[in-house]
Write a protein that holds these residues in place. Structure first.
Motif, mmCIF file in Angstrom:
data_model
loop_
_atom_site.group_PDB
_atom_site.id
_atom_site.type_symbol
_atom_site.label_atom_id
_atom_site.label_comp_id
_atom_site.label_asym_id
_atom_site.label_seq_id
_atom_site.Cartn_x
_atom_site.Cartn_y
_atom_site.Cartn_z
ATOM 1 N N HIS A 145 0.835 -1.229 0.000
ATOM 2 C CA HIS A 145 0.000 0.000 0.000
ATOM 3 C C HIS A 145 0.853 1.255 0.000
ATOM 4 O O HIS A 145 1.935 1.285 0.584
ATOM 5 C CB HIS A 145 -0.916 -0.006 1.236
ATOM 6 C CG HIS A 145 -0.159 -0.011 2.541
ATOM 7 N ND1 HIS A 145 0.170 1.137 3.231
ATOM 8 C CD2 HIS A 145 0.348 -1.037 3.280
ATOM 9 C CE1 HIS A 145 0.830 0.821 4.338
ATOM 10 N NE2 HIS A 145 0.952 -0.487 4.382
ATOM 11 N N ASP B 152 6.771 1.895 5.216
ATOM 12 C CA ASP B 152 5.612 1.059 5.565
ATOM 13 C C ASP B 152 4.662 1.011 4.366
ATOM 14 O O ASP B 152 4.080 2.022 3.995
ATOM 15 C CB ASP B 152 4.933 1.681 6.791
ATOM 16 C CG ASP B 152 3.598 1.032 7.127
ATOM 17 O OD1 ASP B 152 2.947 1.490 8.068
ATOM 18 O OD2 ASP B 152 3.195 0.073 6.431
ATOM 19 N N GLU C 187 -4.994 0.827 3.301
ATOM 20 C CA GLU C 187 -4.514 -0.255 4.176
ATOM 21 C C GLU C 187 -4.463 0.235 5.624
ATOM 22 O O GLU C 187 -4.785 -0.500 6.560
ATOM 23 C CB GLU C 187 -3.122 -0.695 3.741
ATOM 24 C CG GLU C 187 -2.605 -1.934 4.429
ATOM 25 C CD GLU C 187 -2.079 -1.690 5.842
ATOM 26 O OE1 GLU C 187 -1.764 -0.528 6.174
ATOM 27 O OE2 GLU C 187 -2.028 -2.655 6.613
ATOM 28 N N GLU C 188 -4.078 1.486 5.845
ATOM 29 C CA GLU C 188 -3.768 1.904 7.210
ATOM 30 C C GLU C 188 -4.990 1.992 8.121
ATOM 31 O O GLU C 188 -4.885 1.772 9.323
ATOM 32 C CB GLU C 188 -3.039 3.265 7.192
ATOM 33 C CG GLU C 188 -1.614 3.182 6.685
ATOM 34 C CD GLU C 188 -0.713 2.349 7.590
ATOM 35 O OE1 GLU C 188 -1.159 1.886 8.644
ATOM 36 O OE2 GLU C 188 0.451 2.133 7.214
ATOM 37 N N GLN D 198 8.419 -3.733 11.099
ATOM 38 C CA GLN D 198 7.707 -2.842 12.035
ATOM 39 C C GLN D 198 7.851 -3.352 13.481
ATOM 40 O O GLN D 198 7.033 -3.056 14.338
ATOM 41 C CB GLN D 198 6.216 -2.703 11.677
ATOM 42 C CG GLN D 198 6.002 -2.123 10.287
ATOM 43 C CD GLN D 198 4.555 -1.948 9.924
ATOM 44 O OE1 GLN D 198 3.828 -2.914 9.772
ATOM 45 N NE2 GLN D 198 4.120 -0.701 9.760
ATOM 46 N N HIS E 139 5.266 3.396 12.100
ATOM 47 C CA HIS E 139 4.154 4.291 12.496
ATOM 48 C C HIS E 139 4.742 5.444 13.318
ATOM 49 O O HIS E 139 4.202 5.862 14.333
ATOM 50 C CB HIS E 139 3.058 3.540 13.265
ATOM 51 C CG HIS E 139 2.216 2.697 12.360
ATOM 52 N ND1 HIS E 139 1.008 2.156 12.721
ATOM 53 C CD2 HIS E 139 2.413 2.307 11.085
ATOM 54 C CE1 HIS E 139 0.491 1.481 11.706
ATOM 55 N NE2 HIS E 139 1.331 1.540 10.706
HETATM 56 MN MN MN Z 1 1.038 0.720 8.757
#
Ligand code: MN
Ligand code: HGY
Ligand code: MN
Ligand code: MN
Length: 414
Positions: free
Chosen positions: A87, A98, A132-133, A197, A386
């Protein structure tokens, strides 16, 4: 397969340059990105990605959720495509890698195949999943969820951002409502390269995560109802304090997660007080509890306990308590055959690797419901994500993309 030799590798400089060019779109305030889904910045990033893909000879299809599919034809037009993607949308204070790494690594695989004149039997489709987030429009992985039949298109179109704008309105506003029915496409396989992540690969000094599973998730949105009152003149025994209830629930979530170690996590990332005035006790508090664990029974037991104890906390304070599950997926087991091809690729290329369970959710989790799917991970500095300070190295990105190239080639058949 002759083509899958040790020296078959992508161009890491080209991949890195594309990552840095995409990072210029929707810049954050501290070196990262704020390219939230369906914003003008997202639209700009989509157009840049589309132009790169069309320069690489790909043809674009877009579905009604705005997911972008860029196709490189195979030698067998009847063969189902191998999809590779992630994404381009980011958190409000997101990093540069990310999701973006997985999309641009898919493009780099295609660019490398073009350079080498390699044709695959199965077509290859580079994919940018919309939303996506889940930061602007909950839940996360919304478009891939509609694609997998988990959410209806109407549900998704009706999701609202904090300003009350709906997904459907915003998708139309940026001009990315596609024609394709969502989920009409069939996949031979799906691969997603993503930064970990988390801290494990870096701590274990491994270049590649061979992702076998992804932990499951519940997002529980609590709406607590207190009574607005003066913070100065209202005696303590007359307060109906929704803010205090929220604090006690957050503490309880921490306790539940800690009592379910190893492997469970629980926390709150978003709280809204209303009226959110310094000297007014909140009449309403809305917040989302995020709990995750690879163990399904434990996940559902944690949810039940949190909802029960939250109700008890609120009752003791005379606060109203409503809860709605606004996000969920069961723990995912990725396709063993594809996982094996990732591991074999890392070994062939001489990259250190280890099995990994994904802590974060990904579009691959929903793709796995409708096709054989798996993920490849690379380390990130300090396990941080994030966060605008999210960082990876060019070598890590290159190694991950090399493994992606080999795994995709093995599955797409040269
Ligand atoms: Mn993310
Ligand atoms: O929430 C997640 O795991 C993902 O970053 N959307
Ligand atoms: Mn992601
Ligand atoms: Mn379930």
């Amino acid at each position: 397969m002759a083509a899958l030799g040790q020296n078959l590798r992508i161009n890491p400089d080209r991949l890195w340059d594309s990552l840095m060019d995409m990072a210029k779109i929707g810049p954050g305030i501290a070196g990262g990105n704020n390219r939230q889904t369906l914003t003008d910045a997202d639209a700009e990033g989509r157009r840049l990605f589309q132009s790169w893909c069309e320069d690489a000879g790909l043809t674009m299809g877009v579905d009604r959720m705005g997911t972008m599919f860029l196709t490189r034809p195979g030698t067998d037009p009847d063969a189902l495509p191998v999809y590779v993607g992630s994404h381009l949308d980011t958190q409000p204070t997101g990093g540069k890698y990310d999701g973006v790494l997985g999309v641009l690594a898919g493009l780099e695989v295609v660019r490398t195949l073009n350079d080498l004149g390699i044709r695959t039997k199965h077509p290859i489709v580079v994919t940018n999943w919309a939303n996506e987030e889940g930061a602007r429009f909950a839940p996360a992985m919304l478009a891939s969820g509609v694609f997998a039949g988990v959410h209806s298109l109407d549900y998704a179109y009706g999701r609202k951002d904090p300003d009350g704008k709906t997904y459907g309105e915003e998708l139309k506003r940026i001009g990315w409502v596609g024609e394709e029915e969502v989920g009409a496409r069939k996949m031979h396989a799906y691969f997603e390269l993503h930064i970990e992540q988390g801290p494990i690969l870096e701590a274990e000094t491994k270049q590649i995560g061979v992702v076998t599973h992804c932990q499951g998730l519940w997002w529980l949105e609590f709406t607590l109802t207190g009574r607005e009152a003066h913070t100065g003149s209202t005696p303590m025994n007359l307060r109906v304090n929704a803010g205090l209830a929220m604090a006690r629930i957050m503490e309880m979530v921490q306790t539940v997660a800690m009592e379910n170690q190893p492997g469970a996590v629980g926390g709150v990332g978003q709280v809204n007080f209303s009226p959110n005035s310094r000297n007014v006790l909140p009449g309403k508090v809305v917040f989302t509890v995020d709990i995750r664990t690879p163990d399904l029974a434990k996940l559902n037991a944690m949810r039940a306990r949190i909802e029960k104890e939250a109700a008890e906390i609120c009752e003791a304070l005379g606060v109203g308590c409503a809860v709605e599950a606004v996000g969920h997926f069961d723990p995912v087991t990725f396709d063993p055959k594809l996982v094996a091809s990732v591991r074999a690729a890392a070994e062939r290329l001489g990259y250190s690797h280890m099995n990994l369970i994904s802590g974060a959710g990904h579009d691959a989790c929903w793709a796995a419901k409708v096709a054989p799917a798996t993920m490849i991970m690379c380390p990130c500095v300090g396990g941080l994500s994030h966060n605008e300070a999210e960082e990876i190295s060019k070598d890590w990105a290159g190694a991950g993309c090399d493994v992606l190239l080999h795994a995709v080639l093995e599955t797409a058949e040269v």
